[in-house]
Scaffold this motif. Structure first.
Motif, PDB file in Angstrom:
ATOM      1  N   LEU A 569       0.760  -1.088  -0.173  1.00 60.30           N
ATOM      2  CA  LEU A 569      -0.142   0.349  -0.177  1.00 60.30           C
ATOM      3  C   LEU A 569       0.833   1.408  -0.294  1.00 60.30           C
ATOM      4  O   LEU A 569       1.616   0.950   0.318  1.00 60.30           O
ATOM      5  CB  LEU A 569      -0.564   0.153   1.440  1.00 60.30           C
ATOM      6  CG  LEU A 569      -2.046  -1.261   1.034  1.00 60.30           C
ATOM      7  CD1 LEU A 569      -2.337  -1.358   2.712  1.00 60.30           C
ATOM      8  CD2 LEU A 569      -2.528  -0.945  -0.120  1.00 60.30           C
ATOM      9  N   ARG A 570       0.576   2.181  -0.782  1.00 60.12           N
ATOM     10  CA  ARG A 570       1.422   3.240  -0.898  1.00 60.12           C
ATOM     11  C   ARG A 570       1.166   4.747  -1.221  1.00 60.12           C
ATOM     12  O   ARG A 570      -0.655   4.710  -1.720  1.00 60.12           O
ATOM     13  CB  ARG A 570       2.465   3.268  -1.795  1.00 60.12           C
ATOM     14  CG  ARG A 570       1.372   2.854  -2.897  1.00 60.12           C
ATOM     15  CD  ARG A 570       2.970   2.644  -4.564  1.00 60.12           C
ATOM     16  NE  ARG A 570       1.979   2.159  -5.763  1.00 60.12           N
ATOM     17  CZ  ARG A 570       1.084   2.226  -6.548  1.00 60.12           C
ATOM     18  NH1 ARG A 570       0.753   3.242  -5.904  1.00 60.12           N
ATOM     19  NH2 ARG A 570       0.140   1.534  -7.469  1.00 60.12           N
ATOM     20  N   GLY A 571       1.350   5.435  -0.452  1.00 57.58           N
ATOM     21  CA  GLY A 571       0.653   7.082  -0.796  1.00 57.58           C
ATOM     22  C   GLY A 571       1.369   8.557  -1.165  1.00 57.58           C
ATOM     23  O   GLY A 571       2.682   7.791  -0.032  1.00 57.58           O
ATOM     24  N   SER A 572       1.292   9.289  -1.347  1.00 54.23           N
ATOM     25  CA  SER A 572       2.403  10.369  -1.661  1.00 54.23           C
ATOM     26  C   SER A 572       1.619  11.848  -1.234  1.00 54.23           C
ATOM     27  O   SER A 572       0.234  11.696  -1.676  1.00 54.23           O
ATOM     28  CB  SER A 572       2.731  10.326  -2.988  1.00 54.23           C
ATOM     29  OG  SER A 572       2.460  10.715  -4.107  1.00 54.23           O
ATOM     30  N   PHE A 573       1.882  13.031  -1.439  1.00 54.29           N
ATOM     31  CA  PHE A 573       1.846  14.193  -1.118  1.00 54.29           C
ATOM     32  C   PHE A 573       2.476  15.777  -1.661  1.00 54.29           C
ATOM     33  O   PHE A 573       3.716  14.976  -0.634  1.00 54.29           O
ATOM     34  CB  PHE A 573       1.021  14.496   0.440  1.00 54.29           C
ATOM     35  CG  PHE A 573       0.435  16.230   0.297  1.00 54.29           C
ATOM     36  CD1 PHE A 573      -0.655  16.350   0.299  1.00 54.29           C
ATOM     37  CD2 PHE A 573       1.315  16.817   0.606  1.00 54.29           C
ATOM     38  CE1 PHE A 573      -0.997  17.768   0.279  1.00 54.29           C
ATOM     39  CE2 PHE A 573       0.196  18.266   0.511  1.00 54.29           C
ATOM     40  CZ  PHE A 573      -0.066  18.788   0.409  1.00 54.29           C
ATOM     41  N   GLY A 574       2.304  15.950  -1.904  1.00 62.30           N
ATOM     42  CA  GLY A 574       3.568  17.109  -2.760  1.00 62.30           C
ATOM     43  C   GLY A 574       3.421  18.663  -3.345  1.00 62.30           C
ATOM     44  O   GLY A 574       1.400  17.983  -3.746  1.00 62.30           O
ATOM     45  N   ARG A 575       3.514  18.887  -3.576  1.00 57.01           N
ATOM     46  CA  ARG A 575       3.658  19.607  -4.289  1.00 57.01           C
ATOM     47  C   ARG A 575       4.739  20.226  -5.656  1.00 57.01           C
ATOM     48  O   ARG A 575       6.386  20.118  -5.078  1.00 57.01           O
ATOM     49  CB  ARG A 575       3.666  21.338  -4.053  1.00 57.01           C
ATOM     50  CG  ARG A 575       2.355  21.600  -2.160  1.00 57.01           C
ATOM     51  CD  ARG A 575       2.057  22.639  -1.440  1.00 57.01           C
ATOM     52  NE  ARG A 575       1.462  23.178  -0.900  1.00 57.01           N
ATOM     53  CZ  ARG A 575       0.218  22.918  -1.144  1.00 57.01           C
ATOM     54  NH1 ARG A 575      -0.220  23.145  -2.242  1.00 57.01           N
ATOM     55  NH2 ARG A 575      -1.361  22.530   0.462  1.00 57.01           N
ATOM     56  N   SER A 576       3.507  20.434  -6.867  1.00 56.84           N
ATOM     57  CA  SER A 576       4.849  20.485  -7.949  1.00 56.84           C
ATOM     58  C   SER A 576       4.709  22.334  -8.186  1.00 56.84           C
ATOM     59  O   SER A 576       3.937  23.035  -7.949  1.00 56.84           O
ATOM     60  CB  SER A 576       4.764  20.152  -8.593  1.00 56.84           C
ATOM     61  OG  SER A 576       5.107  18.269  -8.500  1.00 56.84           O
ATOM     62  N   PHE A 577       5.267  22.758  -9.574  1.00 56.70           N
ATOM     63  CA  PHE A 577       5.135  23.478 -10.272  1.00 56.70           C
ATOM     64  C   PHE A 577       5.565  23.631 -11.380  1.00 56.70           C
ATOM     65  O   PHE A 577       6.667  22.733 -11.899  1.00 56.70           O
ATOM     66  CB  PHE A 577       6.239  24.876  -9.568  1.00 56.70           C
ATOM     67  CG  PHE A 577       7.542  25.078  -9.583  1.00 56.70           C
ATOM     68  CD1 PHE A 577       8.596  25.960 -10.120  1.00 56.70           C
ATOM     69  CD2 PHE A 577       8.423  24.326  -9.018  1.00 56.70           C
ATOM     70  CE1 PHE A 577       9.682  25.393 -10.605  1.00 56.70           C
ATOM     71  CE2 PHE A 577       9.783  23.651  -9.440  1.00 56.70           C
ATOM     72  CZ  PHE A 577      10.581  25.003 -10.180  1.00 56.70           C
ATOM     73  N   ARG A 578       5.272  24.651 -12.680  1.00 57.82           N
ATOM     74  CA  ARG A 578       5.979  24.573 -13.831  1.00 57.82           C
ATOM     75  C   ARG A 578       6.745  26.498 -14.297  1.00 57.82           C
ATOM     76  O   ARG A 578       5.876  27.460 -13.557  1.00 57.82           O
ATOM     77  CB  ARG A 578       5.264  24.582 -15.411  1.00 57.82           C
ATOM     78  CG  ARG A 578       5.779  24.638 -16.094  1.00 57.82           C
ATOM     79  CD  ARG A 578       4.795  24.751 -17.346  1.00 57.82           C
ATOM     80  NE  ARG A 578       5.304  24.940 -18.637  1.00 57.82           N
ATOM     81  CZ  ARG A 578       4.825  25.821 -19.225  1.00 57.82           C
ATOM     82  NH1 ARG A 578       3.451  26.964 -18.840  1.00 57.82           N
ATOM     83  NH2 ARG A 578       5.073  26.847 -20.115  1.00 57.82           N
ATOM     84  N   ALA A 579       7.346  26.507 -14.066  1.00 55.30           N
ATOM     85  CA  ALA A 579       7.953  27.508 -14.711  1.00 55.30           C
ATOM     86  C   ALA A 579       7.890  28.220 -15.723  1.00 55.30           C
ATOM     87  O   ALA A 579       7.501  27.370 -16.555  1.00 55.30           O
ATOM     88  CB  ALA A 579       9.655  27.837 -14.576  1.00 55.30           C
ATOM     89  N   PRO A 580       7.148  29.342 -15.581  1.00 56.13           N
ATOM     90  CA  PRO A 580       7.219  30.218 -16.758  1.00 56.13           C
ATOM     91  C   PRO A 580       8.105  29.762 -17.668  1.00 56.13           C
ATOM     92  O   PRO A 580       8.857  30.415 -17.632  1.00 56.13           O
ATOM     93  CB  PRO A 580       6.433  31.431 -16.864  1.00 56.13           C
ATOM     94  CG  PRO A 580       6.181  31.662 -15.104  1.00 56.13           C
ATOM     95  CD  PRO A 580       7.342  30.733 -14.842  1.00 56.13           C
ATOM     96  N   GLY A 581       7.872  29.742 -19.365  1.00 56.13           N
ATOM     97  CA  GLY A 581       8.735  29.103 -20.388  1.00 56.13           C
ATOM     98  C   GLY A 581       9.350  30.747 -20.591  1.00 56.13           C
ATOM     99  O   GLY A 581       8.856  31.322 -21.351  1.00 56.13           O
ATOM    100  N   LEU A 582      10.601  30.601 -21.308  1.00 57.10           N
ATOM    101  CA  LEU A 582      11.136  31.757 -21.395  1.00 57.10           C
ATOM    102  C   LEU A 582      10.327  32.482 -22.419  1.00 57.10           C
ATOM    103  O   LEU A 582      10.570  33.573 -22.475  1.00 57.10           O
ATOM    104  CB  LEU A 582      11.786  31.731 -22.054  1.00 57.10           C
ATOM    105  CG  LEU A 582      13.981  30.976 -21.046  1.00 57.10           C
ATOM    106  CD1 LEU A 582      14.858  30.891 -22.561  1.00 57.10           C
ATOM    107  CD2 LEU A 582      14.302  32.347 -20.219  1.00 57.10           C
ATOM    108  N   ARG A 583       9.527  32.192 -23.300  1.00 57.87           N
ATOM    109  CA  ARG A 583       8.598  32.960 -24.665  1.00 57.87           C
ATOM    110  C   ARG A 583       7.639  32.680 -24.111  1.00 57.87           C
ATOM    111  O   ARG A 583       6.908  34.262 -24.263  1.00 57.87           O
ATOM    112  CB  ARG A 583       8.365  32.079 -25.981  1.00 57.87           C
ATOM    113  CG  ARG A 583       9.952  32.046 -26.614  1.00 57.87           C
ATOM    114  CD  ARG A 583       9.509  31.701 -28.609  1.00 57.87           C
ATOM    115  NE  ARG A 583       9.535  32.777 -28.419  1.00 57.87           N
ATOM    116  CZ  ARG A 583       7.859  33.790 -29.319  1.00 57.87           C
ATOM    117  NH1 ARG A 583       6.916  32.008 -29.497  1.00 57.87           N
ATOM    118  NH2 ARG A 583       8.077  34.463 -29.764  1.00 57.87           N
ATOM    119  N   ASP A 584       7.236  32.317 -22.684  1.00 53.97           N
ATOM    120  CA  ASP A 584       6.099  32.866 -22.116  1.00 53.97           C
ATOM    121  C   ASP A 584       6.459  34.173 -21.430  1.00 53.97           C
ATOM    122  O   ASP A 584       5.366  35.446 -21.434  1.00 53.97           O
ATOM    123  CB  ASP A 584       5.473  31.615 -20.477  1.00 53.97           C
ATOM    124  CG  ASP A 584       5.061  30.588 -21.423  1.00 53.97           C
ATOM    125  OD1 ASP A 584       4.092  30.396 -22.408  1.00 53.97           O
ATOM    126  OD2 ASP A 584       5.427  29.483 -20.569  1.00 53.97           O
TER     127      ASP A 584
END
Length: 884
Positions: A569-584
């Motif tokens: 049995l497994r579980g996870s919790f986390g926070r992630s992100f995506r940086a704006p691209g250079l052209r964004d």
């Protein structure tokens, strides 16, 4: 010579090439199992397993442990052999959790984008592709997020997918998960493969080889692959349609056709060539590619060398050169005013008119029904490092990467200024012929002299260090830790012009990162108890500082519990992100002028103005004020390997993702743009001279000049922004079974994804919409059933996607339509052949994709097709692989 004759000639040459390649590999006429070949293969597999005994699995920075709390989707080398995919995008099109499942992958945005698909219906940019755990480069003209690598087929060891937020390990872009392409590290001798396949109006050829050599303390592999395929246009597939009146929809065929339609604004339309009352209609997407013509070279070099018993030097280099020729639609020309002063003008019979507004497609000017656009993308990903064994079983890895790409894009275009001038011409030498081919060649050349011609170069430089090893010993096992630091520099350069207007861009950023991971075995062999055979905890976190927008910190916790043997049995919790691209952040901002009468064409009608619409300036492009996209992810899963059925494995994972601050543009929102409080600052009504000047400063003007700015009533800022919110949850599942029999082995399984909920908001203050009613399928699955008997392996795959629900236009508004599901059947047959004096491990492969040539499900919109599908249809191919 006709196009079909050219294709048949090309196909014949490819058949000859394939026959010669097969002859060179020594195709025998009998097939039987060879014990020597099996022994050699076992020895090589054992050597490779020993060489990779200390590897890092995707989803963790610590050697020798699986990702704690997260499930792992894996495609092995044997899986890849059975699938018979000629490229990495084709290989991953067999994974039901990916958006590209059961399609013929091509670059997004009609060639301007990337290959990388998203996971579970989420955007492409939310999934991070890696090679051997290292970041890759983008080859797109529009995007700077990493793209899939084109690795030679024979060089792939396996592909691992962690469909879980992983920014705590890998940083930006790992919101939905990561896809890690792992290459082979040891090969003995030479292996080669050649494959040729055909479908209706389509063919594909690929050939490649890999050479490997081991010596005391070192190894080298070199791999190369060539791939090409022809194109498929909309007209090549008869199931397409644009007239949906029989299903309660509307006729979406175009009225902008090679034969013009003439409007006198007196209530009647006149259709050329006779100019009788009526309307010419045509299929604008018939000449457009569903699958573009492609040619790809790819090469991989990988080397390892022990400098001492504690120090190992290594390097990987992947290079690819891909060229797509894309048939694109000709831009229709509308409301072209031609008067009786034009020598080619003809008035509709009986009208006596001295003018007409012409709508036409410029086929006769171009000399074809499409434009050929070319996209040549050359990418390189080079990483080299040194591994140092430290006291206490710690290991230090110091490495650097230099990744580069160049994209040369050429798109022909129509010079509307020259066309308008020709429409007003008064002599045969200067005038446009709207009915035929009598336009002066010099005038035609001026009209066609409006290309988009860009060269884009991207660079990524990375320097990193990581130390990992055992920190302490608990009764449950060793506590392990990993600590690392990374510096990354990204640059983007653009040169070229569109319609004679230059868009030079020089963008850059620096990223500094620190990360750590702690693995704690709370229970294990030393202290296992009832319902606690093992219990492991993982804590990880990462800090990233970007030079262009600031910092972000992302943690993750994972837990794996084995209460009894065979149940995890497994579980996870986390926070992630995506940086704006250079052209964004920094792409050129264009300021577009729309006259009051044309605001509908720009989607810029202001409801508060009623019938009195106003001249409008619209701003499109990057936005330096963007912040990262962020996500909260958690998952729970179970893995089963029951003792009563030792050949059965099963897993299921529930996931929940809340994805905030999704980057997008408010363009196309219609009335919502003017009513949603989120966009209030993006609408400036009755701007002052200072506001207008501030808005258009440092922009490129379109359809007007700075020296003659018309009176402006509205300014709409449609640049990128952090607007969207997405919430999704669902279940991934995978069941596999393998059973020995007297004649060999039977194996089978089913894997897929089921979306429970997918909600989307265009802004935090807008109403939630159901993305399952917007064309995203609720379920995808792939079943496998195969048998191995001596030298023969036969496998059947069934691919299924549930029908999509989406809105379509009706004569009175819109309605929802539920399409049927899409199911295809694939077959694979492989036969090991006798060894020859100079070749061993000969294997003949036959594959058939979409055995029953399934017709895609109907939908009363777009091309009449419900959801993503594979336009290639029934495809048959033969391959031969061998070792020397």
């Amino acid at each position: 010579m006709s196009i079909r004759a050219i294709r048949m000639g090309h196909r014949a040459r490819l058949l000859c090439r394939t026959a010669l390649a097969l002859a060179a590999l020594g195709l025998p006429i009998a097939a039987q199992a060879q014990s020597a070949e099996a022994s050699d293969r076992a020895e090589q597999d054992a050597a490779e397993a020993e060489a990779e005994a200390d590897i890092v699995i995707t989803g963790t920075s610590i050697r020798g442990i699986p990702p704690t709390g997260s499930g792992l989707i894996s495609v092995s080398r044997e899986d890849a052999k059975l699938i018979g995919a000629a490229s990495t995008p084709e290989l991953l099109a067999t994974v039901p959790q990916l958006n590209s499942f059961n399609t013929a992958p091509r670059t997004s945005n009609a060639g301007l984008g990337s290959f990388a698909p998203g996971l579970r219906g989420l955007p492409t940019a939310a999934t991070l592709p890696l090679m051997n755990g290292h970041r890759l480069i983008s080859g797109s003209t529009q995007q700077t997020n990493p793209d899939f690598p084109f690795i030679p087929e024979l060089a792939i060891e396996r592909v691992e997918i962690v469909a879980d937020g992983a920014s705590a390990i890998y940083g930006s872009d790992a919101v939905a998960g990561v896809v890690n392409f792992i290459t082979r590290k040891r090969v003995s001798g030479l292996e080669a493969i050649v494959r040729y396949g055909m479908a209706d109006d389509y063919h594909a050829f690929n050939a490649g080889g890999i050479f490997g050599q081991d010596w005391a303390g070192g190894s080298l592999i070199v791999a190369y692959q060539y791939q090409e395929n022809s194109n498929i246009t909309g007209a090549d597939r008869r199931y397409r349609t644009l007239d949906f009146r029989a299903a309660g929809g509307i006729d979406t065929r175009s009225a902008v056709c090679p034969d013009a339609n003439v409007n006198l604004f007196a209530g009647t339309i006149y259709a050329a060539p006779d100019l009788a009352p009526g309307l010419n209609t045509c299929d604008p997407r018939g000449p457009v590619d569903l699958m573009p013509q492609n040619r790809t070279h790819s090469a991989l070099v990988s080397a390892r060398q022990q400098l001492s018993s504690n120090v190992t030097l290594w390097a990987d280099l992947l290079y690819s050169d891909r060229e797509d020729i894309v048939q694109a639609a000709l831009p229709g020309q509308t409301f072209v005013l031609i008067t009786a002063a034009n020598p080619f003008f003809r008035a509709p019979p009986g009208t006596g008119s001295l003018f007409g507004y012409f709508d036409f497609r410029p086929d006769r000017l171009v000399g074809a029904d499409h434009f050929d656009q070319s996209f040549r993308v050359r990418t390189g990903n080079a990483t080299a490092g040194i591994d140092i064994d430290l006291p206490g079983d710690f290991k230090a890895s110091v490495y650097g990467s230099y990744n580069w790409s160049r994209n040369d894009t050429f798109q022909p275009g129509i010079n509307t200024t020259a066309l308008t001038a020709a429409a007003a011409g008064t002599t045969a030498a200067t005038a446009l012929d709207p009915f035929g081919t009598r336009t002066n060649p010099a005038v035609v050349a001026a009209i066609l002299d409006n290309p988009t011609d860009f060269t884009n170069r991207q660079r990524t430089r990375i320097g990193a260090i990581k130390i990992d090893g055992p920190l302490a010993r608990l009764p449950g096992g060793e506590v392990k830790i990993a600590l690392g630091a990374e510096y990354r520099r990204e640059t983007y350069m653009q040169r070229g012009s569109s319609g004679g207007v230059g868009f030079p861009e020089d963008l850059e950023r620096n990223v500094r990162s620190l990360y750590g991971e702690l693995f704690v075995p709370l229970f294990g062999e030393g202290n296992a108890g009832p319902l606690a055979r093992s219990l492991t905890l993982s804590l990880s976190g990462r800090y990233d500082h970007y030079s262009d927008f600031g910092s972000t910190t992302n943690p993750k916790v994972g837990l794996t519990w084995e209460p009894v043997d065979g149940v995890n049995l497994r579980g996870s919790f986390g926070r992630s992100f995506r940086a704006p691209g250079l052209r964004d952040l920094g792409s050129t901002v264009g300021s577009y002028y729309s006259a009051a009468a044309l605001v509908d064409a720009f989607g810029a009608r202001d409801p508060s103005r009623g019938a009195a619409q106003v001249n409008t300036i619209l701003l499109f492009g990057g936005n330096a004020a963007l912040t990262p996209e962020t996500a909260r992810t958690y998952s729970f899963g179970i893995d089963l390997r029951p003792k009563f059925a030792p050949n059965l494995t099963a897993s299921a994972t529930f996931y929940d993702i809340k994805y905030d601050d999704v980057i997008g543009t408010p363009s196309g929102l219609g009335a919502l743009l003017f009513s949603d409080p989120t966009f209030a600052s993006r609408v400036i009504r009755d701007p002052t001279a200072a506001q207008l000047s501030a808005a258009i400063t440092d922009t490129v003007p379109f359809f007007y000049t700075f020296s003659a700015i018309p009176a402006i009533g509205n300014i709409l800022d449609l640049r990128q922004g952090n607007f969207g919110v997405r919430k999704t949850s669902g279940i991934d599942f995978d069941v596999r079974y393998r059973q020995s029999a007297a004649f060999g082995t039977i194996f089978g399984g089913v894997a897929g994804n089921y979306i429970l909920n997918y909600r989307n908001q265009l802004s935090p203050t807008s109403v939630e919409s159901n993305s399952l009613d917007a064309g995203i399928p609720r379920a995808t699955l792939r079943t496998t059933l195969g048998v191995t008997a001596g030298p023969v392996t036969f496998v059947n795959f069934v691919n299924h996607r549930t029908g999509v629900t989406a809105s379509y236009a009706t004569p009175t508004g819109s309605s929802l339509y539920q399409s049927e599901g899409y199911t295809t059947v694939d077959l694979r047959l492989s036969v090991r052949l006798p060894d020859l004096a100079f070749a061993k491990g000969l294997e003949l492969g036959l594959q058939v994709n979409d055995l029953f040539d399934a017709t895609p499900p109907f939908f009363p919109g777009t091309d009449g097709i419900g959801g993503a599908y594979n336009p290639i249809g029934r495809y048959a191919a033969m391959s031969l692989r061998s070792s020397f």
